[in-house]
Design an enzyme around this catalytic site. Structure first.
Site, PDB file in Angstrom:
ATOM      1  N   SER A  10      24.881  -0.613 -26.445  1.00 54.82           N
ATOM      2  CA  SER A  10      26.232  -1.074 -26.075  1.00 54.82           C
ATOM      3  C   SER A  10      26.121  -2.460 -25.460  1.00 54.82           C
ATOM      4  O   SER A  10      25.485  -2.636 -24.410  1.00 54.82           O
ATOM      5  CB  SER A  10      26.850  -0.122 -25.061  1.00 54.82           C
ATOM      6  N   HIS A  35      27.066  -1.131 -30.613  1.00 55.55           N
ATOM      7  CA  HIS A  35      28.206  -0.417 -30.024  1.00 55.55           C
ATOM      8  C   HIS A  35      29.062  -1.419 -29.233  1.00 55.55           C
ATOM      9  O   HIS A  35      28.560  -2.147 -28.381  1.00 55.55           O
ATOM     10  CB  HIS A  35      27.690   0.701 -29.121  1.00 55.55           C
ATOM     11  N   ASP A  37      32.338  -1.878 -26.943  1.00 53.65           N
ATOM     12  CA  ASP A  37      33.266  -1.159 -26.063  1.00 53.65           C
ATOM     13  C   ASP A  37      34.516  -1.979 -25.765  1.00 53.65           C
ATOM     14  O   ASP A  37      34.441  -2.985 -25.061  1.00 53.65           O
ATOM     15  CB  ASP A  37      32.573  -0.829 -24.737  1.00 53.65           C
ATOM     16  N   MET A  39      38.004  -2.293 -23.923  1.00 54.64           N
ATOM     17  CA  MET A  39      38.764  -1.730 -22.800  1.00 54.64           C
ATOM     18  C   MET A  39      39.987  -2.588 -22.529  1.00 54.64           C
ATOM     19  O   MET A  39      39.913  -3.821 -22.597  1.00 54.64           O
ATOM     20  CB  MET A  39      37.888  -1.688 -21.555  1.00 54.64           C
ATOM     21  N   HIS A  74      34.244   1.187 -30.221  1.00 56.27           N
ATOM     22  CA  HIS A  74      34.742   2.285 -29.392  1.00 56.27           C
ATOM     23  C   HIS A  74      35.988   1.781 -28.662  1.00 56.27           C
ATOM     24  O   HIS A  74      35.886   1.002 -27.718  1.00 56.27           O
ATOM     25  CB  HIS A  74      33.625   2.695 -28.409  1.00 56.27           C
ATOM     26  N   MET A  76      38.834   1.966 -26.202  1.00 56.36           N
ATOM     27  CA  MET A  76      39.375   2.627 -25.012  1.00 56.36           C
ATOM     28  C   MET A  76      40.680   1.906 -24.713  1.00 56.36           C
ATOM     29  O   MET A  76      40.799   1.156 -23.742  1.00 56.36           O
ATOM     30  CB  MET A  76      38.377   2.503 -23.850  1.00 56.36           C
ATOM     31  N   MET A 145      31.777  11.673 -24.776  1.00 52.48           N
ATOM     32  CA  MET A 145      31.531  10.862 -23.577  1.00 52.48           C
ATOM     33  C   MET A 145      30.752  11.695 -22.557  1.00 52.48           C
ATOM     34  O   MET A 145      31.169  12.800 -22.200  1.00 52.48           O
ATOM     35  CB  MET A 145      32.851  10.418 -22.928  1.00 52.48           C
ATOM     36  N   ASP A 183      27.698   9.005 -25.557  1.00 53.11           N
ATOM     37  CA  ASP A 183      27.888   7.709 -24.899  1.00 53.11           C
ATOM     38  C   ASP A 183      27.978   7.885 -23.388  1.00 53.11           C
ATOM     39  O   ASP A 183      28.906   8.522 -22.885  1.00 53.11           O
ATOM     40  CB  ASP A 183      29.189   7.094 -25.453  1.00 53.11           C
TER      41      ASP A 183
HETATM   42  C1  DX5 Z   1      31.628   3.387 -21.060  1.00 50.54           C
HETATM   43  C2  DX5 Z   1      31.168   2.861 -22.415  1.00 50.54           C
HETATM   44  C3  DX5 Z   1      29.719   2.969 -22.703  1.00 50.54           C
HETATM   45  C4  DX5 Z   1      28.821   2.257 -21.758  1.00 50.54           C
HETATM   46  C5  DX5 Z   1      27.553   3.030 -21.674  1.00 50.54           C
HETATM   47  O1  DX5 Z   1      33.007   3.360 -21.036  1.00 50.54           O
HETATM   48  O2  DX5 Z   1      31.837   3.562 -23.446  1.00 50.54           O
HETATM   49  O3  DX5 Z   1      29.438   2.596 -24.030  1.00 50.54           O
HETATM   50  O4  DX5 Z   1      28.542   0.944 -22.131  1.00 50.54           O
HETATM   51  O5  DX5 Z   1      26.779   2.407 -20.714  1.00 50.54           O
HETATM   52  P1  DX5 Z   1      25.490   3.069 -20.107  1.00 50.54           P
HETATM   53  O6  DX5 Z   1      24.522   3.308 -21.217  1.00 50.54           O
HETATM   54  O7  DX5 Z   1      25.032   2.015 -19.148  1.00 50.54           O
HETATM   55  O8  DX5 Z   1      25.920   4.345 -19.433  1.00 50.54           O
HETATM   56 ZN    ZN Z   2      31.264   3.259 -25.630  1.00 52.06          ZN
END
Ligand code: DX5
Ligand code: ZN
Length: 226
Positions: A10, A35, A37, A39, A74, A76, A145, A183
């Protein structure tokens, strides 16, 4: 039978000032997927990057041999559909969203697939898998998750293991080719347990980007997976 495991670093934990270079180095280090992310400071209390960054990174997501490394988006975000369409245009290979973030889950899945992109559903730690009863035939990926979404560097929530087992049973019973991704909080010392529960695809942010040698971490993860 040996599973076809995938490691998906990620870039949430990468150096944002050098994102293109970070994507290149983690691919050289052996990443299978990137990956991404997304947000929105609405569905989750944090704000990251949008389709323009995805588009800018797409040319960097290639192996030395010029093979495309899938970009695993991903989302969010809420609502889902407009941004999902923009990410499909920006070169995403897989787009996953949280069913509770979409008013019409089936429609959102169809909208993603109609753009030729693989579609996935994401389940928060306290969210049941019920919606899969009605959507399993449509999707390409389930993302469990193992932390609450919003931030990197959190600890793995153990109840995710039971949910992974449940999801694995559903996938096997369906006979369909569906990836089971996990994840949050994945490290070299717990990845084996997550795989034993039935996962085949592993997101890791801080475990990889938090260390100076990405290849050493990815190699150790593969060694643990066997
Ligand atoms: C959290 C993300 C993850 C995050 C995981 O909302 O979806 O992808 O980056 O990070 P680590 O591996 O540090 O838990
Ligand atoms: Zn993620």
């Amino acid at each position: 039978m040996k599973k076809n495991y995938r490691i998906a670093p990620s870039i949430l934990s990468a150096d944002f000032a050098r994102l293109g270079a970070e994507v290149k180095s983690v691919i050289e280090a052996g990443a299978d997927w990137i990956h991404f992310d997304v947000m929105d400071n609405h569905y989750v209390p944090n704000l990251t990057f949008g389709p323009m960054i995805c588009k800018a990174l797409k040319p960097h997501a290639q192996t030395g041999a010029g093979v495309d490394v899938p970009i695993d988006v991903h989302l969010m975000v809420s609502p889902v559909d407009t941004l999902a369409a923009s990410f499909a245009d920006a070169g995403a290979d897989l787009i996953s969203f949280h069913p509770d973030a979409s008013g019409h889950v089936h429609r959102s899945i169809q909208a993603i697939k109609s753009q030729g992109v693989k579609a996935g559903l994401v389940f928060n730690p306290a969210e049941p898998l019920d919606v899969l009863k009605w959507t399993l035939d449509e999707i390409d990926l389930i993302l469990i998750m193992s932390v609450n979404p919003g931030f990197g560097g959190q600890s793995f929530i153990d109840s995710a293991l039971r949910k992974i087992e449940q999801a694995r049973k559903l996938i096997d019973a369906s006979g369909r080719d569906i990836r089971l991704e996990v994840d949050g909080g994945i490290k070299t010392d717990n990845i084996r347990r997550v795989a034993d529960a039935g996962a085949d695809t592993f997101v890791a942010g801080s475990a990889i980007f938090g260390k100076p040698n990405y290849k050493a971490v990815i190699d150790q993860m593969r060694l643990a997976l066997g």
